[in-house]
Design a protein around this motif. Structure first.
Motif, mmCIF file in Angstrom:
data_model
loop_
_atom_site.group_PDB
_atom_site.id
_atom_site.type_symbol
_atom_site.label_atom_id
_atom_site.label_comp_id
_atom_site.label_asym_id
_atom_site.label_seq_id
_atom_site.Cartn_x
_atom_site.Cartn_y
_atom_site.Cartn_z
ATOM 1 N N LEU A 8 0.829 -1.196 0.000
ATOM 2 C CA LEU A 8 0.000 0.000 0.000
ATOM 3 C C LEU A 8 0.867 1.252 0.000
ATOM 4 O O LEU A 8 0.643 2.175 -0.786
ATOM 5 N N VAL A 9 1.869 1.285 0.847
ATOM 6 C CA VAL A 9 2.765 2.441 0.891
ATOM 7 C C VAL A 9 3.527 2.573 -0.429
ATOM 8 O O VAL A 9 3.705 3.677 -0.949
ATOM 9 N N ALA A 10 3.960 1.469 -0.994
ATOM 10 C CA ALA A 10 4.679 1.514 -2.268
ATOM 11 C C ALA A 10 3.789 2.046 -3.390
ATOM 12 O O ALA A 10 4.218 2.886 -4.188
ATOM 13 N N ILE A 11 2.554 1.589 -3.453
ATOM 14 C CA ILE A 11 1.635 2.052 -4.490
ATOM 15 C C ILE A 11 1.322 3.525 -4.309
ATOM 16 O O ILE A 11 1.285 4.297 -5.275
ATOM 17 N N LEU A 12 1.109 3.947 -3.065
ATOM 18 C CA LEU A 12 0.834 5.364 -2.819
ATOM 19 C C LEU A 12 2.037 6.229 -3.177
ATOM 20 O O LEU A 12 1.894 7.325 -3.717
ATOM 21 N N PHE A 13 3.228 5.737 -2.878
ATOM 22 C CA PHE A 13 4.430 6.486 -3.243
ATOM 23 C C PHE A 13 4.524 6.648 -4.754
ATOM 24 O O PHE A 13 4.775 7.754 -5.261
ATOM 25 N N ILE A 14 4.308 5.576 -5.489
ATOM 26 C CA ILE A 14 4.385 5.654 -6.953
ATOM 27 C C ILE A 14 3.312 6.587 -7.489
ATOM 28 O O ILE A 14 3.566 7.417 -8.366
ATOM 29 N N LEU A 15 2.106 6.496 -6.952
ATOM 30 C CA LEU A 15 1.011 7.336 -7.407
ATOM 31 C C LEU A 15 1.332 8.810 -7.223
ATOM 32 O O LEU A 15 1.242 9.603 -8.151
ATOM 33 N N PHE A 16 1.746 9.204 -6.022
ATOM 34 C CA PHE A 16 2.009 10.614 -5.758
ATOM 35 C C PHE A 16 3.319 11.070 -6.397
ATOM 36 O O PHE A 16 3.463 12.238 -6.740
ATOM 37 N N ASP A 17 4.263 10.170 -6.583
ATOM 38 C CA ASP A 17 5.491 10.524 -7.266
ATOM 39 C C ASP A 17 5.202 10.845 -8.731
ATOM 40 O O ASP A 17 5.724 11.820 -9.281
ATOM 41 N N LEU A 18 4.355 10.049 -9.366
ATOM 42 C CA LEU A 18 3.996 10.315 -10.762
ATOM 43 C C LEU A 18 3.175 11.589 -10.895
ATOM 44 O O LEU A 18 3.318 12.328 -11.868
ATOM 45 N N TRP B 46 -5.022 14.323 1.359
ATOM 46 C CA TRP B 46 -5.732 14.487 2.626
ATOM 47 C C TRP B 46 -6.557 13.236 2.934
ATOM 48 O O TRP B 46 -6.592 12.776 4.077
ATOM 49 N N TYR B 47 -7.201 12.651 1.932
ATOM 50 C CA TYR B 47 -8.026 11.463 2.123
ATOM 51 C C TYR B 47 -7.198 10.284 2.624
ATOM 52 O O TYR B 47 -7.574 9.627 3.598
ATOM 53 N N ILE B 48 -6.064 10.009 1.978
ATOM 54 C CA ILE B 48 -5.266 8.860 2.423
ATOM 55 C C ILE B 48 -4.628 9.133 3.777
ATOM 56 O O ILE B 48 -4.391 8.215 4.554
ATOM 57 N N TRP B 49 -4.358 10.389 4.087
ATOM 58 C CA TRP B 49 -3.803 10.727 5.394
ATOM 59 C C TRP B 49 -4.845 10.477 6.481
ATOM 60 O O TRP B 49 -4.553 9.892 7.525
ATOM 61 N N LYS B 50 -6.082 10.918 6.256
ATOM 62 C CA LYS B 50 -7.154 10.727 7.242
ATOM 63 C C LYS B 50 -7.537 9.258 7.392
ATOM 64 O O LYS B 50 -7.951 8.827 8.463
ATOM 65 N N LYS B 51 -7.446 8.480 6.340
ATOM 66 C CA LYS B 51 -7.735 7.051 6.415
ATOM 67 C C LYS B 51 -6.636 6.269 7.146
ATOM 68 O O LYS B 51 -6.806 5.114 7.460
ATOM 69 N N LEU C 225 -0.947 6.207 5.622
ATOM 70 C CA LEU C 225 0.458 6.575 5.761
ATOM 71 C C LEU C 225 1.012 6.286 7.161
ATOM 72 O O LEU C 225 2.197 6.484 7.397
ATOM 73 N N ASP C 226 0.168 5.836 8.064
ATOM 74 C CA ASP C 226 0.624 5.517 9.421
ATOM 75 C C ASP C 226 1.362 4.193 9.424
ATOM 76 O O ASP C 226 0.913 3.212 8.846
ATOM 77 N N TRP C 227 2.488 4.186 10.088
ATOM 78 C CA TRP C 227 3.288 2.971 10.184
ATOM 79 C C TRP C 227 3.305 2.512 11.632
ATOM 80 O O TRP C 227 3.656 3.262 12.515
ATOM 81 N N GLU C 228 2.933 1.270 11.856
ATOM 82 C CA GLU C 228 2.847 0.750 13.232
ATOM 83 C C GLU C 228 4.016 -0.116 13.574
ATOM 84 O O GLU C 228 4.570 -0.802 12.798
#
Length: 119
Positions: free
Chosen positions: A63-73, A108-113, A116-119
């Motif tokens: 999930l973090v990898a996909i989000l990184f690629i999405l926002f990087d692009l 903002w949506y992925i942050w509120k969901k 991006l939190d790592w446990e």
């Protein structure tokens, strides 16, 4: 068909192949090959590399990898817009502002969901 017309293209292809292959060959020839427990341990993905393919694993890594690629692009679209902003005029400015608003809403949506939190 003149071969001299295609010489720059062939040269470009040969340099590209050389840049891709030469470091791999040099790495194989020069680098020491001494595997130990630390090098063979799981990394980044969090599970052993050679186990049963049907085992359970944590999807947070992906999930973090996909989000990184999405926002990087998405951020890659800022550079061409900045270079050509004068030629685009107000229509290009408004289109980019709409894109930035969508970008911020998505972030903002992925942050509120809690994506991006790592446990």
């Amino acid at each position: 068909m003149n071969l001299e017309d295609y010489l720059p293209v062939l040269l470009f292809i040969m340099v590209g192949i050389g840049v891709g292959v030469a470091p791999q060959v040099l790495g194989r020839l020069i680098a020491p090959h001494k595997p130990d427990a630390a090098k063979l341990s799981p990394y980044e993905c969090g599970f052993e590399a050679f186990e049963d393919a049907r085992m359970k694993f944590d999807v947070r890594y992906y999930l973090v990898a996909i989000l990184f690629i999405l926002f990087d692009l998405e951020t890659a679209f800022f550079f061409p817009w900045a270079v050509a902003s004068r030629e685009l005029g107000w229509q290009g400015f408004v289109a980019m502002m709409i894109f930035i608003v969508e970008f911020v809403i998505g972030f903002w949506y992925i942050w509120k969901k809690g994506a991006l939190d790592w446990e």
